[in-house]
Scaffold this active site. Structure first.
Site, mmCIF file in Angstrom:
data_model
loop_
_atom_site.group_PDB
_atom_site.id
_atom_site.type_symbol
_atom_site.label_atom_id
_atom_site.label_comp_id
_atom_site.label_asym_id
_atom_site.label_seq_id
_atom_site.Cartn_x
_atom_site.Cartn_y
_atom_site.Cartn_z
ATOM 1 N N SER A 98 1.296 -1.000 -0.110
ATOM 2 C CA SER A 98 0.298 -0.328 0.087
ATOM 3 C C SER A 98 0.327 0.855 -0.051
ATOM 4 O O SER A 98 0.055 2.484 -0.215
ATOM 5 C CB SER A 98 -1.027 -0.028 1.187
ATOM 6 N N ILE A 99 2.233 1.503 0.113
ATOM 7 C CA ILE A 99 2.800 2.369 0.022
ATOM 8 C C ILE A 99 2.623 2.862 -1.576
ATOM 9 O O ILE A 99 3.078 3.840 -1.827
ATOM 10 C CB ILE A 99 3.845 2.296 -0.288
#
Length: 429
Positions: A98-99
């Site tokens: 999710s970065i």
């Protein structure tokens, strides 16, 4: 060459110690950090990383820290590939999960600056072909701001009426093996599902929301570029990120890690199941390593602090006012004292539970993917000093699914380095 290149890390005298993975640079002409103090901090950080790896049973961990734009420490632990006995190093490429959302939000911010987009535009303004989203069987409008802050009501990996869970790795949708040729094609997974709540009334984390955001960015881009092209042209090439890309399972990638999981610490490690992440490139489908992520973080740090010191810098990835808006809390998350802005989590200053000093405000994003856990954390400068990149950035990448305590590990390490930073105030409560 991009506006912030890896050469920045080599502009000042270096001392390298192979035994500890230390890369020391002179950080400030007037406030040089004592090398002995720095080594003590690195030794403590090294112990924290070793304990994190062993306690969580992680095959491979890579970690990197910058202070004021200079790389002060990076190291790899364990193995990137257990079967082939390949060491995990700072160059190891892993899923950043999710970065990836922070990259998508960066492109959205660029489009806002170009006048192609407004955070408060409704999605049907830019993508009128999409069907209307429904809440309680009535059509509702969703804004770009709501997509980027997880307040849109677009579902995550479960549909309305299904049990919500924090253990999303038990959900079938996490293990999609189908390859989607375009972002628009992947919208079919959720586009006709009812919203979980009325837009703007609640916070529910949603990777699909960022897939929708990336589809809108494609729609309004010059020459209708694909999301693959947008990431490449607007971020990767700009910053010379040589090991950052969207994941294609069949692509040959140098230094790519294998990925592992286990049901419990008592159970042995296993290779993870095959997945194709093309259904969520904009929300969780990217690969990178700690070197590239630290370049990305320091670039954003410079963007945020340029205005405060009246810099005459020319081209930037984002304007100061844009990144400041993205890093402004919009909505409270489920985590205490933590908020979500536009593509980033924000934790406000708070008392420390272990000493008399405060934990400073910081910006970060964690990530959990099939076979990987990650974090990128930024502590901006607390003073308006002359260094554009003043602050501390840390990233940790692992090749284990559901590795716990990665946020606390990163925070503990960053607070260690903050103790010797000449630009941070250490005021007591």
């Amino acid at each position: 060459m991009g506006i912030f290149t890896r050469l920045y890390f080599l502009r000042k005298p270096l001392i390298f110690c192979a035994a500890t993975g230390l890369l020391w640079t002179k950080l400030n002409n007037n406030n040089d950090i004592d090398k002995e103090k720095l080594q003590l901090i690195i030794n403590q950080a090294d112990l924290i990383c070793q304990e994190f790896k062993e306690k969580q049973g992680i095959p491979g961990v890579s970690v990197g820290v910058t202070m004021h734009g200079s790389l002060v420490w990076k190291k790899g632990y364990g193995l990137a590939d257990i079967e082939q006995r390949v060491p995990c190093t700072p160059d190891t490429v892993m899923r950043i999960a999710s970065i990836s959302k922070t990259f998508t939000a960066t492109i959205a911010g660029q489009f806002v600056e170009k006048g192609k987009l407004n955070w408060d535009d409704t999605i049907d303004k830019h993508h009128p072909d999409l069907p209307k989203f429904l809440y309680e069987n009535l059509p509702v409008s969703i804004t770009i701001r709501q997509l980027a802050s997880h307040t849109s009501g677009v579902r995550h990996y479960w549909k309305k009426g299904e049990p919500e869970t924090d253990d999303e790795f038990n959900l079938p949708e996490y293990y999609i093996t189908r390859s989607f040729s375009t972002v628009s094609e992947s919208l079919s997974l959720f586009l006709n599902d009812e919203l979980l709540h009325r837009p703007g009334t609640s916070w529910r984390y949603t990777t699909h929301g960022f897939t929708l955001l990336s589809a809108i960015l494609e729609r309004i881009s010059d020459d209708k570029q694909t999301f693959v092209q947008l990431i490449e042209d607007l971020v990767i090439k700009q910053l010379d990120l040589r090991h950052t890309k969207l994941e294609y399972p069949d692509e040959l990638i140098s230094n790519r890690s294998r990925y592992y999981c286990r049901r419990s610490l008592k159970e042995g490690l296993r290779n993870v199941a095959y997945v194709d992440l093309s259904y969520k490139w904009g929300g969780g489908g990217m690969l990178s390593n700690i070197n590239d992520l630290l370049i990305f973080a320091n670039t954003l740090l410079q963007c945020r602090q340029t205005k405060s010191i009246n810099s005459q810098s020319t081209k930037q990835l984002l304007k100061a006012e844009t990144i400041r808006e993205m890093w402004t809390p919009i909505v409270a998350t489920k985590k205490k004292n933590t908020f979500y802005g536009l593509g980033w989590m924000i934790t406000k200053e708070q008392p420390s539970s272990i000493n008399e000093f405060t934990i400073p405000s910081h910006i970060y994003h964690t990530g959990g993917a099939v076979g990987a856990t990650s974090i990128l954390l930024i502590i901006p400068c607390s003073n308006n000093c002359s260094n554009l990149r003043c602050g501390i950035c840390i990233t940790i990448l692992t090749n284990l699914q559901s590795a716990r305590d990665i946020y606390q590990t990163a925070l503990d390490i960053s607070l260690l380095f903050r103790q010797i930073s000449p630009c941070f105030s250490h005021s007591k409560l």
